[in-house]
Design an enzyme around this catalytic site. Structure first.
Site, PDB file in Angstrom:
ATOM      1  N   LYS A   1      12.806 -38.090 -14.840  1.00  6.85           N
ATOM      2  CA  LYS A   1      14.072 -38.540 -15.430  1.00  6.85           C
ATOM      3  C   LYS A   1      15.068 -38.731 -14.290  1.00  6.85           C
ATOM      4  O   LYS A   1      15.598 -37.762 -13.751  1.00  6.85           O
ATOM      5  CB  LYS A   1      14.571 -37.511 -16.441  1.00  6.85           C
ATOM      6  CG  LYS A   1      13.632 -37.309 -17.616  1.00  6.85           C
ATOM      7  CD  LYS A   1      13.970 -36.071 -18.425  1.00  6.85           C
ATOM      8  CE  LYS A   1      13.531 -34.793 -17.732  1.00  6.85           C
ATOM      9  NZ  LYS A   1      13.761 -33.582 -18.568  1.00  6.85           N
TER      10      LYS A   1
ATOM     11  N   ASN B   1      14.129 -27.150 -29.716  1.00  8.81           N
ATOM     12  CA  ASN B   1      14.813 -28.445 -29.700  1.00  8.81           C
ATOM     13  C   ASN B   1      13.807 -29.581 -29.785  1.00  8.81           C
ATOM     14  O   ASN B   1      13.963 -30.527 -30.572  1.00  8.81           O
ATOM     15  CB  ASN B   1      15.612 -28.613 -28.401  1.00  8.81           C
ATOM     16  CG  ASN B   1      16.856 -27.772 -28.348  1.00  8.81           C
ATOM     17  OD1 ASN B   1      17.336 -27.289 -29.364  1.00  8.81           O
ATOM     18  ND2 ASN B   1      17.387 -27.603 -27.147  1.00  8.81           N
TER      19      ASN B   1
ATOM     20  N   TYR C   1      23.606 -15.805 -20.479  1.00  4.45           N
ATOM     21  CA  TYR C   1      22.455 -15.353 -21.248  1.00  4.45           C
ATOM     22  C   TYR C   1      22.539 -13.863 -21.549  1.00  4.45           C
ATOM     23  O   TYR C   1      22.898 -13.061 -20.686  1.00  4.45           O
ATOM     24  CB  TYR C   1      21.157 -15.594 -20.457  1.00  4.45           C
ATOM     25  CG  TYR C   1      20.800 -17.041 -20.240  1.00  4.45           C
ATOM     26  CD1 TYR C   1      20.400 -17.842 -21.303  1.00  4.45           C
ATOM     27  CD2 TYR C   1      20.829 -17.593 -18.963  1.00  4.45           C
ATOM     28  CE1 TYR C   1      20.047 -19.165 -21.099  1.00  4.45           C
ATOM     29  CE2 TYR C   1      20.476 -18.915 -18.751  1.00  4.45           C
ATOM     30  CZ  TYR C   1      20.095 -19.697 -19.823  1.00  4.45           C
ATOM     31  OH  TYR C   1      19.741 -21.001 -19.626  1.00  4.45           O
TER      32      TYR C   1
ATOM     33  N   GLY D   1      17.501 -33.531 -22.400  1.00 10.94           N
ATOM     34  CA  GLY D   1      16.154 -33.593 -21.844  1.00 10.94           C
ATOM     35  C   GLY D   1      15.091 -33.223 -22.856  1.00 10.94           C
ATOM     36  O   GLY D   1      13.999 -33.812 -22.881  1.00 10.94           O
ATOM     37  N   ASP D   2      15.395 -32.256 -23.715  1.00 14.13           N
ATOM     38  CA  ASP D   2      14.454 -31.872 -24.766  1.00 14.13           C
ATOM     39  C   ASP D   2      14.278 -33.004 -25.771  1.00 14.13           C
ATOM     40  O   ASP D   2      13.160 -33.302 -26.206  1.00 14.13           O
ATOM     41  CB  ASP D   2      14.949 -30.616 -25.491  1.00 14.13           C
ATOM     42  CG  ASP D   2      15.199 -29.452 -24.546  1.00 14.13           C
ATOM     43  OD1 ASP D   2      14.450 -29.303 -23.571  1.00 14.13           O
ATOM     44  OD2 ASP D   2      16.156 -28.693 -24.791  1.00 14.13           O
TER      45      ASP D   2
ATOM     46  N   GLY E   1      20.474 -30.172 -23.902  1.00 12.51           N
ATOM     47  CA  GLY E   1      19.561 -30.568 -24.970  1.00 12.51           C
ATOM     48  C   GLY E   1      19.055 -31.987 -24.870  1.00 12.51           C
ATOM     49  O   GLY E   1      18.093 -32.344 -25.553  1.00 12.51           O
TER      50      GLY E   1
ATOM     51  N   ASP F   1      22.688 -28.383 -29.580  1.00  8.29           N
ATOM     52  CA  ASP F   1      21.542 -28.960 -28.879  1.00  8.29           C
ATOM     53  C   ASP F   1      20.821 -30.013 -29.713  1.00  8.29           C
ATOM     54  O   ASP F   1      20.028 -30.781 -29.179  1.00  8.29           O
ATOM     55  CB  ASP F   1      20.534 -27.863 -28.527  1.00  8.29           C
ATOM     56  CG  ASP F   1      21.029 -26.955 -27.411  1.00  8.29           C
ATOM     57  OD1 ASP F   1      22.182 -27.133 -26.975  1.00  8.29           O
ATOM     58  OD2 ASP F   1      20.273 -26.075 -26.985  1.00  8.29           O
TER      59      ASP F   1
ATOM     60  N   GLY G   1      17.204 -23.478 -27.927  1.00  8.90           N
ATOM     61  CA  GLY G   1      15.938 -23.176 -27.278  1.00  8.90           C
ATOM     62  C   GLY G   1      15.257 -24.482 -26.935  1.00  8.90           C
ATOM     63  O   GLY G   1      15.152 -25.381 -27.783  1.00  8.90           O
TER      64      GLY G   1
ATOM     65  N   GLU H   1      12.163 -25.407 -26.436  1.00  2.00           N
ATOM     66  CA  GLU H   1      10.953 -25.779 -27.180  1.00  2.00           C
ATOM     67  C   GLU H   1      11.250 -26.063 -28.650  1.00  2.00           C
ATOM     68  O   GLU H   1      10.681 -26.988 -29.238  1.00  2.00           O
ATOM     69  CB  GLU H   1       9.908 -24.674 -27.033  1.00  2.00           C
ATOM     70  CG  GLU H   1       9.497 -24.404 -25.593  1.00  2.00           C
ATOM     71  CD  GLU H   1      10.462 -23.478 -24.849  1.00  2.00           C
ATOM     72  OE1 GLU H   1      10.275 -23.282 -23.645  1.00  2.00           O
ATOM     73  OE2 GLU H   1      11.407 -22.943 -25.487  1.00  2.00           O
TER      74      GLU H   1
END
Length: 339
Positions: free
Chosen positions: A233, A47, A112, A264-265, A262, A301, A43, A45
């Site tokens: 980015k 992460n 998903y 980017g998080d 993951g 992640d 997820g 958020e």
């Protein structure tokens, strides 16, 4: 954003969004032929929340999971990372979302299974949680806005409150997931939401996909003039930040990539940590690159960070030594978003 205040109140950042159970084959195996699948959690958020906790930032994650085995696994893993999960709701009627990763060469395709999930039923009432009253930052993403009308209302309601009328800054990561959006809707909605945040993160690749293939970082800033801080980015080149005092660019350096999902998080968590610690924007961007490396090096992640002494040594390098000294840890920050 006052870290000392945050530590005194027990929360610096609140992250809101869905986390799912995730199934994936080994990196070298295909989904069709694998005998075993690894179970983890995924997820955007959460992460961010887990990496913030790794970096010593007090953080809470608000969401909803099903009252089922996968929901309990999600809560256990996110909580074990040091994140406060006490505000997560357990829904007795809706399931925990699920995703299945399918490695396809250099990218990862994601399937998903999150329709009618517990988190998709979230709405603006999540913002009534007492944790927000003592937070320095609220972190949201475009993933939540794509889940359902009520989730989109949650994000829009949060961003509609003027900065002067709330105690926290709002951080928003565009995190474009094309598979979640009805045709011809994402570009307008995500631009409107991203422009209302105090701090906005966006990958140049996703900005080009959403708003124009010829965009460069400065063009993204012209499209999104609202955020006090905009971080673009720019693939394997740099992270470019635009603020009230000017423009900053910190090179992104290569690393071996096991899986990009993951990263980017992790990058967002590193930058937010740097901002909360008050060490300056260049240092915050460096920490974003370093943190992202841990996600790129694992199939999950969330991966382990370097030790604090090594991170500090890299953060303290003179600008002209950054590339040579950080080469083993700093990374090209790609969005890594499942398509």
């Amino acid at each position: 954003m006052d870290l000392e205040h945050a530590r005194a109140t027990g929360v610096a950042v609140v992250c809101i969004g869905e986390t799912m159970a995730a199934l994936a084959p080994a990196p070298s195996a295909s989904l069709e032929n694998a005998d075993d699948l690894r179970v983890s959690v995924a997820g955007a958020e959460s992460n961010v929340a887990m990496y913030l906790a790794d970096l010593g930032i007090p953080v809470s994650w608000l969401s909803a999971v099903g009252d089922d085995a996968l929901g309990r696994r999600v809560l256990a893993e996110v909580g074990a990372a040091g994140v406060d999960v006490g505000g997560v709701r357990r829904d007795p009627e809706r399931p925990t979302g699920l995703l299945v990763k399918e490695p396809t060469g250099s990218r990862t395709r994601v399937h998903y299974y999150r329709g009618n999930s517990a988190a998709s039923a979230m709405g603006p009432d999540v913002l009534d949680d007492d944790r927000l009253g003592s937070a320095s930052v609220l972190h949201l993403t475009g993933v939540t806005a794509a889940l359902s009308p009520s989730c989109r209302s949650l994000v829009a309601t949060a961003l509609a409150v003027p900065a002067a009328e709330r105690p926290y800054a709002i951080s928003f990561d565009v995190n474009h997931r094309p598979a979640l959006w009805p045709p011809d809707t994402a570009a307008t909605v995500l631009r409107e939401l991203a422009d209302r945040a105090d701090i906005t993160f966006v990958g140049l690749d996703e900005a080009q996909e959403l708003w124009g293939t010829d965009l460069e970082p400065d063009g993204v800033r012209r499209l999104l003039p609202g955020p006090r801080l905009l971080v673009v980015k720019d693939g394997g080149h740099a992270a470019v930040a635009f603020g009230a005092d000017g423009r900053w660019s910190v090179p992104a350096l290569g690393t071996d990539v096991v899986e990009p999902v993951g990263a980017g998080d992790a990058f967002a968590a590193g930058v937010l940590t740097g901002l909360l610690r008050g060490g300056g924007l260049e240092r915050a961007l460096r920490l974003g690159h370093i943190t992202a490396a841990s996600a790129l090096k694992v199939t999950a992640d969330h991966g382990p960070l370097p030790d604090s002494a090594r991170i500090e040594r890299l953060l303290s390098l003179p600008a002209d030594e950054w590339a040579a000294g950080a080469g083993q840890l700093a990374v090209p920050v790609r969005d890594g978003a499942p398509r």
